[in-house]
Scaffold this motif. Structure first.
Motif, PDB file in Angstrom:
ATOM      1  N   ARG A  85       0.821  -1.213   0.000  1.00 14.53           N
ATOM      2  CA  ARG A  85       0.000   0.000   0.000  1.00 14.53           C
ATOM      3  C   ARG A  85       0.852   1.259   0.000  1.00 14.53           C
ATOM      4  NH1 ARG A  85      -5.296  -0.593   3.932  1.00 14.53           N
ATOM      5  NH2 ARG A  85      -6.372  -2.198   2.743  1.00 14.53           N
ATOM      6  N   ILE A  86       1.931   1.248   0.784  1.00 13.18           N
ATOM      7  CA  ILE A  86       2.807   2.411   0.817  1.00 13.18           C
ATOM      8  C   ILE A  86       3.559   2.541  -0.504  1.00 13.18           C
ATOM      9  CG2 ILE A  86       4.827   3.433   1.951  1.00 13.18           C
ATOM     10  CD1 ILE A  86       3.838   2.262   4.569  1.00 13.18           C
ATOM     11  N   SER A  87       3.991   1.410  -1.061  1.00 13.82           N
ATOM     12  CA  SER A  87       4.661   1.432  -2.362  1.00 13.82           C
ATOM     13  C   SER A  87       3.759   2.030  -3.432  1.00 13.82           C
ATOM     14  CB  SER A  87       5.082   0.010  -2.742  1.00 13.82           C
ATOM     15  OG  SER A  87       5.694  -0.003  -4.013  1.00 13.82           O
ATOM     16  N   ASP A  88       2.488   1.630  -3.451  1.00 16.57           N
ATOM     17  CA  ASP A  88       1.535   2.185  -4.423  1.00 16.57           C
ATOM     18  C   ASP A  88       1.330   3.679  -4.204  1.00 16.57           C
ATOM     19  OD1 ASP A  88       1.218  -0.337  -5.482  1.00 16.57           O
ATOM     20  OD2 ASP A  88      -0.668  -0.754  -4.452  1.00 16.57           O
ATOM     21  N   ALA A  89       1.299   4.103  -2.926  1.00 22.16           N
ATOM     22  CA  ALA A  89       1.132   5.523  -2.617  1.00 22.16           C
ATOM     23  C   ALA A  89       2.330   6.329  -3.104  1.00 22.16           C
ATOM     24  CB  ALA A  89       0.945   5.716  -1.117  1.00 22.16           C
ATOM     25  N   VAL A  90       3.529   5.776  -2.949  1.00 26.51           N
ATOM     26  CA  VAL A  90       4.742   6.450  -3.416  1.00 26.51           C
ATOM     27  C   VAL A  90       4.718   6.598  -4.931  1.00 26.51           C
ATOM     28  CG1 VAL A  90       7.247   6.255  -3.640  1.00 26.51           C
ATOM     29  CG2 VAL A  90       6.154   5.781  -1.442  1.00 26.51           C
ATOM     30  N   VAL A  91       4.308   5.534  -5.632  1.00 31.83           N
ATOM     31  CA  VAL A  91       4.226   5.591  -7.098  1.00 31.83           C
ATOM     32  C   VAL A  91       3.239   6.670  -7.529  1.00 31.83           C
ATOM     33  CG1 VAL A  91       3.479   4.334  -9.159  1.00 31.83           C
ATOM     34  CG2 VAL A  91       4.910   3.189  -7.436  1.00 31.83           C
ATOM     35  N   PHE A  92       2.094   6.735  -6.859  1.00 28.47           N
ATOM     36  CA  PHE A  92       1.090   7.758  -7.185  1.00 28.47           C
ATOM     37  C   PHE A  92       1.656   9.158  -6.944  1.00 28.47           C
ATOM     38  CE2 PHE A  92      -2.315  10.648  -5.873  1.00 28.47           C
ATOM     39  CZ  PHE A  92      -3.194  10.533  -6.938  1.00 28.47           C
ATOM     40  N   ALA A  93       2.337   9.350  -5.798  1.00 24.72           N
ATOM     41  CA  ALA A  93       2.906  10.661  -5.478  1.00 24.72           C
ATOM     42  C   ALA A  93       3.957  11.076  -6.502  1.00 24.72           C
ATOM     43  CB  ALA A  93       3.504  10.637  -4.074  1.00 24.72           C
ATOM     44  N   ARG A 115       3.359   6.017   6.736  1.00 26.80           N
ATOM     45  CA  ARG A 115       4.505   6.895   6.499  1.00 26.80           C
ATOM     46  C   ARG A 115       4.000   8.328   6.231  1.00 26.80           C
ATOM     47  NH1 ARG A 115       9.360   4.201   5.054  1.00 26.80           N
ATOM     48  NH2 ARG A 115       9.341   2.182   6.123  1.00 26.80           N
ATOM     49  N   GLY A 116       4.424   8.907   5.113  1.00 24.61           N
ATOM     50  CA  GLY A 116       3.975  10.255   4.780  1.00 24.61           C
ATOM     51  C   GLY A 116       2.726  10.294   3.939  1.00 24.61           C
ATOM     52  N   PHE A 117       2.090   9.121   3.712  1.00 27.41           N
ATOM     53  CA  PHE A 117       0.926   9.050   2.821  1.00 27.41           C
ATOM     54  C   PHE A 117      -0.235   8.283   3.455  1.00 27.41           C
ATOM     55  CE2 PHE A 117       4.903   8.836   0.432  1.00 27.41           C
ATOM     56  CZ  PHE A 117       4.838  10.007  -0.309  1.00 27.41           C
ATOM     57  N   PRO A 118      -0.648   8.627   4.657  1.00 25.62           N
ATOM     58  CA  PRO A 118      -1.688   7.836   5.309  1.00 25.62           C
ATOM     59  C   PRO A 118      -3.023   7.861   4.565  1.00 25.62           C
ATOM     60  CG  PRO A 118      -1.282   9.862   6.526  1.00 25.62           C
ATOM     61  CD  PRO A 118      -0.191   9.742   5.509  1.00 25.62           C
ATOM     62  N   CYS A 119      -3.349   8.978   3.931  1.00 23.49           N
ATOM     63  CA  CYS A 119      -4.636   9.062   3.220  1.00 23.49           C
ATOM     64  C   CYS A 119      -4.678   8.116   2.028  1.00 23.49           C
ATOM     65  CB  CYS A 119      -4.891  10.500   2.764  1.00 23.49           C
ATOM     66  SG  CYS A 119      -5.048  11.677   4.114  1.00 23.49           S
ATOM     67  N   LEU A 120      -3.523   7.860   1.422  1.00 26.86           N
ATOM     68  CA  LEU A 120      -3.448   6.948   0.283  1.00 26.86           C
ATOM     69  C   LEU A 120      -3.222   5.514   0.719  1.00 26.86           C
ATOM     70  CD1 LEU A 120      -1.180   9.084  -2.088  1.00 26.86           C
ATOM     71  CD2 LEU A 120      -3.629   8.671  -2.355  1.00 26.86           C
ATOM     72  N   ASP A 132       4.096  10.113  -9.661  1.00 23.81           N
ATOM     73  CA  ASP A 132       3.377  10.454 -10.897  1.00 23.81           C
ATOM     74  C   ASP A 132       2.810  11.869 -10.825  1.00 23.81           C
ATOM     75  OD1 ASP A 132       3.921   8.010 -11.996  1.00 23.81           O
ATOM     76  OD2 ASP A 132       1.973   7.120 -11.488  1.00 23.81           O
ATOM     77  N   GLN A 133       2.254  12.243  -9.663  1.00 27.26           N
ATOM     78  CA  GLN A 133       1.709  13.594  -9.507  1.00 27.26           C
ATOM     79  C   GLN A 133       2.810  14.643  -9.503  1.00 27.26           C
ATOM     80  OE1 GLN A 133      -1.754  14.237  -9.473  1.00 27.26           O
ATOM     81  NE2 GLN A 133      -1.581  12.101 -10.101  1.00 27.26           N
ATOM     82  N   LEU A 134       3.940  14.305  -8.911  1.00 27.82           N
ATOM     83  CA  LEU A 134       5.069  15.243  -8.870  1.00 27.82           C
ATOM     84  C   LEU A 134       5.540  15.587 -10.274  1.00 27.82           C
ATOM     85  CD1 LEU A 134       7.270  16.727  -7.191  1.00 27.82           C
ATOM     86  CD2 LEU A 134       8.576  14.586  -7.220  1.00 27.82           C
ATOM     87  N   GLU A 135       5.526  14.595 -11.160  1.00 24.25           N
ATOM     88  CA  GLU A 135       6.003  14.817 -12.526  1.00 24.25           C
ATOM     89  C   GLU A 135       5.122  15.800 -13.291  1.00 24.25           C
ATOM     90  OE1 GLU A 135       8.774  13.874 -13.885  1.00 24.25           O
ATOM     91  OE2 GLU A 135       9.406  12.773 -12.105  1.00 24.25           O
ATOM     92  N   THR A 136       3.885  16.019 -12.852  1.00 23.95           N
ATOM     93  CA  THR A 136       2.977  16.923 -13.563  1.00 23.95           C
ATOM     94  C   THR A 136       3.159  18.382 -13.156  1.00 23.95           C
ATOM     95  OG1 THR A 136       1.170  16.776 -11.926  1.00 23.95           O
ATOM     96  CG2 THR A 136       1.269  15.059 -13.637  1.00 23.95           C
ATOM     97  N   LEU A 137       3.938  18.653 -12.101  1.00 25.80           N
ATOM     98  CA  LEU A 137       4.061  20.014 -11.576  1.00 25.80           C
ATOM     99  C   LEU A 137       5.103  20.814 -12.346  1.00 25.80           C
ATOM    100  CD1 LEU A 137       3.949  19.312  -7.724  1.00 25.80           C
ATOM    101  CD2 LEU A 137       2.069  19.977  -9.230  1.00 25.80           C
ATOM    102  N   SER A 138       4.802  22.089 -12.562  1.00 26.15           N
ATOM    103  CA  SER A 138       5.732  22.987 -13.227  1.00 26.15           C
ATOM    104  C   SER A 138       6.748  23.533 -12.221  1.00 26.15           C
ATOM    105  CB  SER A 138       4.976  24.155 -13.864  1.00 26.15           C
ATOM    106  OG  SER A 138       4.407  24.984 -12.839  1.00 26.15           O
ATOM    107  N   HIS A 139       7.744  24.240 -12.731  1.00 25.72           N
ATOM    108  CA  HIS A 139       8.755  24.845 -11.861  1.00 25.72           C
ATOM    109  C   HIS A 139       8.117  25.823 -10.884  1.00 25.72           C
ATOM    110  CE1 HIS A 139      11.989  27.759 -10.801  1.00 25.72           C
ATOM    111  NE2 HIS A 139      12.707  26.656 -10.708  1.00 25.72           N
ATOM    112  N   ASP A 140       7.218  26.675 -11.375  1.00 23.83           N
ATOM    113  CA  ASP A 140       6.569  27.662 -10.498  1.00 23.83           C
ATOM    114  C   ASP A 140       5.745  26.988  -9.407  1.00 23.83           C
ATOM    115  OD1 ASP A 140       7.680  29.726 -11.900  1.00 23.83           O
ATOM    116  OD2 ASP A 140       5.892  30.163 -13.105  1.00 23.83           O
ATOM    117  N   GLU A 141       5.061  25.901  -9.754  1.00 20.24           N
ATOM    118  CA  GLU A 141       4.252  25.187  -8.757  1.00 20.24           C
ATOM    119  C   GLU A 141       5.134  24.537  -7.693  1.00 20.24           C
ATOM    120  OE1 GLU A 141       0.370  23.905 -11.438  1.00 20.24           O
ATOM    121  OE2 GLU A 141       2.239  22.756 -11.603  1.00 20.24           O
ATOM    122  N   LEU A 142       6.243  23.963  -8.129  1.00 21.67           N
ATOM    123  CA  LEU A 142       7.173  23.348  -7.176  1.00 21.67           C
ATOM    124  C   LEU A 142       7.753  24.398  -6.227  1.00 21.67           C
ATOM    125  CD1 LEU A 142       9.052  21.039  -9.696  1.00 21.67           C
ATOM    126  CD2 LEU A 142       7.655  20.242  -7.783  1.00 21.67           C
TER     127      LEU A 142
END
Length: 204
Positions: A93-101, A174-179, A103-113
């Motif tokens: 479950r934590i591994s899947d949450a990390v993969v999801f996080a 860990r850092g992704f309890p909701c996921l 994937d979402q990180l890759e969608t963010l622009s420089h300004d958003e980061l």
């Protein structure tokens, strides 16, 4: 919508708490997860920059503070955040949450980061007091106990200043309890809402 129950995870919890403090009449209740009310007890800027750039990052952080993130290329910012992700053999479950996080990180622009990192790292303290949150009927503070990027000192500081809050530990996530542990998080939310309804009935 005249008012709402607020839920915030990490930085979202900090922002939700700030909203509830400034506009308490719009906040029926508040749930925070792995969050904080002040980041002044821990230098997030040095922590992130040193992890990504080594000694150079530490120097940049000491000279420029959180504004140093504006100078770092997008790819390095993403590397900086990826370095904070849990590693090694992880429960599925934590591994899947990390993969999801990731994937979402890759969608963010420089300004958003940069905006997220500056909000997270710029010295901030909500200067909590009982009077500022008196209108918020119920507050629950959830936190994972199997390891999280949030320092324990910040969680303890939050509970110290929210003495009426309900402490709600989560066994895993860990850092992704909701996921990673949605059932346990949902249970805490249901208990929180039931507590809020009970307080509403007592105040009528």
């Amino acid at each position: 919508v005249r008012s709402a129950h607020l839920f915030g995870d990490g930085l979202g919890g900090f922002l939700s708490l700030g909203f509830a403090q400034r506009f308490p009449r719009y906040a029926d209740s508040l749930i925070m997860c792995n969050s904080f009310s002040s980041n002044q007890a821990y230098d997030f800027t040095q922590y992130f920059l040193a992890a990504a750039l080594g000694p150079l990052g530490a120097v940049l952080g000491s000279l420029l503070g959180a504004s140093a993130f504006h100078l770092i290329p997008e790819m390095m910012l993403k590397h900086l955040l990826l370095a904070q992700m849990p590693r090694g053999r992880l429960p599925s479950r934590i591994s899947d949450a990390v993969v999801f996080a990731i994937d979402q990180l890759e969608t963010l622009s420089h300004d958003e980061l940069v905006s997220q990192l500056v909000l997270h790292c710029a010295p901030s303290d909500l200067m909590l007091d009982a009077a500022s949150l008196r209108a918020v009927d119920a507050i629950t503070v959830m936190h994972t106990i199997d390891g999280c990027a949030l320092p324990t000192a910040l969680h303890d500081h939050l509970l110290l200043h929210l003495n009426s809050a309900k402490d709600a530990p989560i066994k895993r996530g860990r850092g992704f309890p909701c996921l990673a542990e949605p059932d346990e998080v949902t249970l805490h939310v249901q208990v929180h809402l039931e507590r809020w309804r009970r307080l509403q009935s007592e105040n009528m």
